[in-house]
Motif scaffolding. Sequence first.
Motif, PDB file in Angstrom:
ATOM      1  N   CYS A 136     -38.574 -11.476 -44.598  1.00 50.44           N
ATOM      2  CA  CYS A 136     -37.592 -12.101 -43.496  1.00 50.44           C
ATOM      3  C   CYS A 136     -38.349 -13.478 -43.110  1.00 50.44           C
ATOM      4  O   CYS A 136     -37.832 -14.439 -43.109  1.00 50.44           O
ATOM      5  CB  CYS A 136     -37.611 -11.426 -42.290  1.00 50.44           C
ATOM      6  N   GLU A 137     -39.615 -13.223 -43.145  1.00 49.06           N
ATOM      7  CA  GLU A 137     -40.634 -14.661 -42.664  1.00 49.06           C
ATOM      8  C   GLU A 137     -40.433 -15.858 -43.697  1.00 49.06           C
ATOM      9  O   GLU A 137     -40.203 -16.872 -43.439  1.00 49.06           O
ATOM     10  CB  GLU A 137     -41.910 -14.305 -42.349  1.00 49.06           C
ATOM     11  N   ARG A 138     -40.301 -15.220 -45.083  1.00 45.94           N
ATOM     12  CA  ARG A 138     -40.266 -16.240 -46.082  1.00 45.94           C
ATOM     13  C   ARG A 138     -38.964 -16.865 -46.067  1.00 45.94           C
ATOM     14  O   ARG A 138     -38.874 -18.277 -46.584  1.00 45.94           O
ATOM     15  CB  ARG A 138     -40.330 -15.366 -47.521  1.00 45.94           C
ATOM     16  N   PHE A 139     -37.829 -16.157 -45.627  1.00 42.81           N
ATOM     17  CA  PHE A 139     -36.475 -16.761 -45.502  1.00 42.81           C
ATOM     18  C   PHE A 139     -36.030 -17.491 -44.211  1.00 42.81           C
ATOM     19  O   PHE A 139     -35.127 -17.670 -43.973  1.00 42.81           O
ATOM     20  CB  PHE A 139     -35.351 -15.859 -45.913  1.00 42.81           C
ATOM     21  N   GLY A 140     -37.338 -17.498 -43.440  1.00 42.77           N
ATOM     22  CA  GLY A 140     -37.121 -18.417 -42.127  1.00 42.77           C
ATOM     23  C   GLY A 140     -36.624 -17.522 -40.954  1.00 42.77           C
ATOM     24  O   GLY A 140     -35.814 -18.090 -39.999  1.00 42.77           O
ATOM     25  N   VAL A 141     -36.517 -16.046 -41.218  1.00 43.36           N
ATOM     26  CA  VAL A 141     -36.156 -15.341 -40.297  1.00 43.36           C
ATOM     27  C   VAL A 141     -36.992 -15.071 -39.177  1.00 43.36           C
ATOM     28  O   VAL A 141     -38.116 -14.472 -39.589  1.00 43.36           O
ATOM     29  CB  VAL A 141     -35.265 -13.956 -40.794  1.00 43.36           C
ATOM     30  N   GLU A 142     -36.947 -15.431 -37.914  1.00 42.51           N
ATOM     31  CA  GLU A 142     -38.003 -15.006 -36.949  1.00 42.51           C
ATOM     32  C   GLU A 142     -37.843 -13.403 -36.911  1.00 42.51           C
ATOM     33  O   GLU A 142     -36.937 -12.914 -36.312  1.00 42.51           O
ATOM     34  CB  GLU A 142     -37.676 -15.602 -35.441  1.00 42.51           C
ATOM     35  N   VAL A 143     -39.016 -12.890 -36.927  1.00 45.59           N
ATOM     36  CA  VAL A 143     -39.261 -11.413 -36.623  1.00 45.59           C
ATOM     37  C   VAL A 143     -39.856 -11.069 -35.377  1.00 45.59           C
ATOM     38  O   VAL A 143     -40.854 -11.773 -34.776  1.00 45.59           O
ATOM     39  CB  VAL A 143     -39.798 -10.557 -37.795  1.00 45.59           C
ATOM     40  N   GLY A 144     -39.850  -9.744 -34.924  1.00 47.21           N
ATOM     41  CA  GLY A 144     -40.503  -9.631 -33.381  1.00 47.21           C
ATOM     42  C   GLY A 144     -41.532  -8.396 -34.033  1.00 47.21           C
ATOM     43  O   GLY A 144     -42.131  -8.440 -35.188  1.00 47.21           O
ATOM     44  N   ASP A 145     -42.183  -7.657 -32.825  1.00 46.93           N
ATOM     45  CA  ASP A 145     -43.214  -6.786 -33.199  1.00 46.93           C
ATOM     46  C   ASP A 145     -42.865  -5.320 -33.672  1.00 46.93           C
ATOM     47  O   ASP A 145     -43.519  -4.628 -33.923  1.00 46.93           O
ATOM     48  CB  ASP A 145     -43.936  -6.678 -31.759  1.00 46.93           C
ATOM     49  N   ILE A 146     -41.546  -5.056 -33.527  1.00 47.52           N
ATOM     50  CA  ILE A 146     -40.986  -3.944 -33.585  1.00 47.52           C
ATOM     51  C   ILE A 146     -40.537  -3.616 -34.975  1.00 47.52           C
ATOM     52  O   ILE A 146     -39.762  -4.307 -35.453  1.00 47.52           O
ATOM     53  CB  ILE A 146     -39.702  -3.385 -32.715  1.00 47.52           C
ATOM     54  N   GLN A 147     -41.245  -2.475 -35.643  1.00 49.02           N
ATOM     55  CA  GLN A 147     -40.980  -2.159 -36.975  1.00 49.02           C
ATOM     56  C   GLN A 147     -40.739  -0.703 -37.020  1.00 49.02           C
ATOM     57  O   GLN A 147     -41.213  -0.019 -36.225  1.00 49.02           O
ATOM     58  CB  GLN A 147     -41.964  -2.716 -37.689  1.00 49.02           C
ATOM     59  N   HIS A 148     -40.154  -0.324 -37.830  1.00 55.10           N
ATOM     60  CA  HIS A 148     -39.876   1.184 -38.434  1.00 55.10           C
ATOM     61  C   HIS A 148     -39.005   1.652 -37.310  1.00 55.10           C
ATOM     62  O   HIS A 148     -39.166   3.090 -37.027  1.00 55.10           O
ATOM     63  CB  HIS A 148     -41.092   1.786 -38.549  1.00 55.10           C
TER      64      HIS A 148
END
Length: 420
Positions: A136-148
Amino acid sequence: MPLSFAHGSIAVLDVETTGLHPKGGNRIIEIAIVVIGPNGVVEKEFVSLVNPNRDVGPTKIHNIYASDVINAPRFEDIAGHILEALQGCVAIAGHNVRFDKGFLQHEFERLGVTLPEYFSLCTMYLSGGGKLFDCCERFGVEVGDIQHEALVDARFTAKLFALSLPGNEEELDDLLASKPIEWPTVTKTNTVLLTRQEAEYKKSEPPPYLEKILKRTHENASDLKFTEAQINYIDMLDRALEDRIVDEAEAQALFETAIEWGLSGKQVLDIHENYLIKIVTIAIEDGKISDFEMQDLLMVATLLGKKEFDVINIINNTKPSSTKDPSLTSKSIEDFKSKKVCFTGELFCSVDGVPVSRKKAHELSIEAGLEVLERVTKKLDILVVADPNTLSGKAKLAKGYGVRIMYENVFWKTLGIKVD
């Protein structure tokens, strides 16, 4: 970027599971579906926790506890809901979609339902490989801390799908040629879905046993018997909270003790408040309260009908003492000498910053004079659980045999072992 490459909707699927292999007995414990239309707009979302009828697996990864899924629907209860959410879709997408498809297929096979062959797309492949949030980060999508978390992951997978598919002409052509998937028919039940947030709210509700006690206890109880009554009630409460869950038999025993000794509702609440103050004080006297200890204190507070702010207030108003109050000592380790103990579930505690493995747990128990058993038998004295609401086979067997069940943190403290 608008999606103009499909003649129907695409269902983005994500599941959280008890382990990696469905054929090894692992199950889905959370499922989310985000359906996006040909224009890229989210049409609908579906999410629910699922009761796997077994232990929940690596909580450290998916952050789901047995207490979260104990009131969740079983997969068979929501199979119709899932197929309804998938209706009209021409393809399934996912990040490492083979993993999600494998678990979905296996769950339906358990119900005697065969899913059709269908076209699927993997965003891990489409985006060039790697973990979901890295892609996601490589494609410019801003991500948060919540995963899984299934719904969070499905939403980000949907965004990644929209951005990564246009550069893959072969997959794009296959998608354009796809027709709506013909799913089997499974009757939709009236089962209510359960999200993580709803499960968390349920855990914060006052325990039913306390409400029952407060409704039936004496309003004008005499203070003459209070000290003796308090001792008996606390003894019962102490035993009931060892496994950090109050079952029906324990709830009834607490109720009968309160009635028998003529305790008023206020006296019961006072006992609970003092009990909480005592265990918080013990935690403070032992040093800095770790995150795990704080979680344990909040768990006990909920069972006592108290809130998080009650625990925080006690912490803020209690000063560590250089001399321990002897009244705050826990059960004697001598009571556990020669007892037979068994462990179930992934252990959460650490000693000096090092996670307690099953091997280490066995060594510490043997050093304390206990005998370790690998399985539950009628001769077992104590089953140590990492999760109070564990659905493991060992826990079910232990309850059937009437074996004493203790929460991991309580067990180590009883042995005098400082854990994080």
